[in-house]
Design a protein around this motif. Structure first.
Motif, PDB file in Angstrom:
ATOM      1  N   GLY A  97       5.192   7.841  -0.797  1.00 59.52           N
ATOM      2  CA  GLY A  97       4.619   9.159  -1.075  1.00 59.52           C
ATOM      3  C   GLY A  97       3.124   9.225  -0.957  1.00 59.52           C
ATOM      4  O   GLY A  97       2.563  10.154  -0.400  1.00 59.52           O
ATOM      5  N   THR A  98       2.424   8.217  -1.471  1.00 65.40           N
ATOM      6  CA  THR A  98       0.968   8.300  -1.503  1.00 65.40           C
ATOM      7  C   THR A  98       0.325   7.679  -0.275  1.00 65.40           C
ATOM      8  O   THR A  98      -0.850   7.896  -0.022  1.00 65.40           O
ATOM      9  N   GLY A  99       1.071   6.852   0.445  1.00 68.70           N
ATOM     10  CA  GLY A  99       0.491   6.189   1.599  1.00 68.70           C
ATOM     11  C   GLY A  99      -0.412   5.038   1.250  1.00 68.70           C
ATOM     12  O   GLY A  99      -1.066   4.481   2.118  1.00 68.70           O
ATOM     13  N   VAL A 100      -0.435   4.664  -0.022  1.00 69.52           N
ATOM     14  CA  VAL A 100      -1.334   3.593  -0.442  1.00 69.52           C
ATOM     15  C   VAL A 100      -0.809   2.223  -0.049  1.00 69.52           C
ATOM     16  O   VAL A 100      -1.569   1.324   0.272  1.00 69.52           O
ATOM     17  N   GLY A 101       0.486   2.051  -0.091  1.00 65.03           N
ATOM     18  CA  GLY A 101       1.062   0.788   0.353  1.00 65.03           C
ATOM     19  C   GLY A 101       1.128  -0.296  -0.682  1.00 65.03           C
ATOM     20  O   GLY A 101       1.464  -1.427  -0.370  1.00 65.03           O
ATOM     21  N   GLU A 102       0.768   0.017  -1.935  1.00 67.37           N
ATOM     22  CA  GLU A 102       0.875  -1.004  -2.983  1.00 67.37           C
ATOM     23  C   GLU A 102       2.327  -1.409  -3.132  1.00 67.37           C
ATOM     24  O   GLU A 102       3.203  -0.568  -3.296  1.00 67.37           O
ATOM     25  N   GLN A 103       2.577  -2.698  -3.087  1.00 71.40           N
ATOM     26  CA  GLN A 103       3.949  -3.185  -3.124  1.00 71.40           C
ATOM     27  C   GLN A 103       4.249  -3.974  -4.385  1.00 71.40           C
ATOM     28  O   GLN A 103       3.381  -4.653  -4.935  1.00 71.40           O
ATOM     29  N   TYR A 104       5.514  -3.881  -4.801  1.00 72.52           N
ATOM     30  CA  TYR A 104       6.015  -4.596  -5.960  1.00 72.52           C
ATOM     31  C   TYR A 104       6.941  -5.686  -5.452  1.00 72.52           C
ATOM     32  O   TYR A 104       7.848  -5.409  -4.664  1.00 72.52           O
ATOM     33  N   PHE A 105       6.712  -6.903  -5.971  1.00 70.02           N
ATOM     34  CA  PHE A 105       7.421  -8.061  -5.441  1.00 70.02           C
ATOM     35  C   PHE A 105       8.492  -8.574  -6.394  1.00 70.02           C
ATOM     36  O   PHE A 105       8.330  -8.531  -7.616  1.00 70.02           O
ATOM     37  N   GLY A 106       9.557  -9.081  -5.805  1.00 64.28           N
ATOM     38  CA  GLY A 106      10.552  -9.804  -6.566  1.00 64.28           C
ATOM     39  C   GLY A 106      10.054 -11.198  -6.914  1.00 64.28           C
ATOM     40  O   GLY A 106       8.984 -11.615  -6.473  1.00 64.28           O
ATOM     41  N   PRO A 107      10.856 -11.975  -7.669  1.00 66.55           N
ATOM     42  CA  PRO A 107      10.429 -13.288  -8.147  1.00 66.55           C
ATOM     43  C   PRO A 107      10.524 -14.384  -7.098  1.00 66.55           C
ATOM     44  O   PRO A 107      10.013 -15.478  -7.309  1.00 66.55           O
TER      45      PRO A 107
END
Lengths: 114, 113
Positions: A97-107
């Protein structure tokens, strides 16, 4: 709790034996991605998906398959694993949605192919 | 293609000393910039990010980074290293409307007591 889960966390297998690493996120993210991490090489993208039924190759897709049938799940499939696929694998997700690209990672999933 | 350069795979710093990790990117358009940290046996977590606005960005655990467009750099600093800062640090870049991240090769930080 918002999170990305991967299973299994550790896997030892033999050359040629098909395997699947699962990835699931509970944040309703459109974008999901798989990376492999190797010493001295950082993280390299294998495949990514912009939304359900939309997948594309990353930088190192050879020997891997993915599917995106549901928004929350993005499994990584190795149909005929080889020793050079021994690595640490990470799944990640983000909102588009924001185009920021911040990603959340698995373990991470540590895979050893003998 | 996007690329990110992090020099020095291993960085040793004394406890209490300045932590400085360098990141340079190649880009013809303004990027979004990130620093991620990876503690042993864990996934990556976001340390800080630059999108638009103020070029000095503050993150978690006392870290900060400054975006310098003229130098195409986004160096990470912390004034005083703590033992708990021992981890691997990755710089990454993406562009507006493109969720793909390009990562540097990482810096393994060792803190010496």
């Amino acid at each position: 709790e918002a999170q990305v889960t991967q299973n299994p966390r550790y896997l030892i297998t033999v050359t040629g034996k098909k395997l699947t690493v699962t990835c699931s996120q509970n944040m309703n993210h459109e974008y999901m991605s798989w990376y492999r991490q190797d010493p001295g090489l950082g993280l390299r993208q294998i495949y990514y998906s912009m939304n359900v039924e939309v997948t594309d190759k990353g930088d190192v897709p050879e020997g891997y398959k993915v599917s995106r049938k549901e928004k929350r799940n993005f499994p990584l499939i190795l149909e005929s694993p080889s020793p050079n696929q021994t690595s640490l694998y990470f799944c990640a997700s983000s909102s588009t949605g924001t185009g920021v690209g911040e990603q959340y990672f698995g373990p991470g999933t540590r895979l050893t192919v003998t | 293609a996007q690329s990110v350069t992090q020099l020095g795979s291993h960085v040793s710093v004394s406890e209490g000393a300045l932590v400085l990790l360098r990141c340079n990117y190649s880009s013809s358009v303004p990027p979004y910039l990130f620093w991620y940290v990876q503690y042993p046996n864990q996934g990556l977590q976001l340390l800080l990010k630059y999108t638009t606005g103020a070029t000095l960005v503050k993150g978690i655990n006392g870290f900060e980074a400054e975006f310098k467009k003229s130098e195409t750099s986004f160096h990470l600093t912390k004034p005083s290293a703590h033992m708990s800062d021992a981890a691997e640090y990755f710089c990454a870049v993406s562009y507006y409307g493109n969720n793909r991240l390009a990562f540097g090769k990482g810096n393994q930080v060792v803190v010496i007591p």
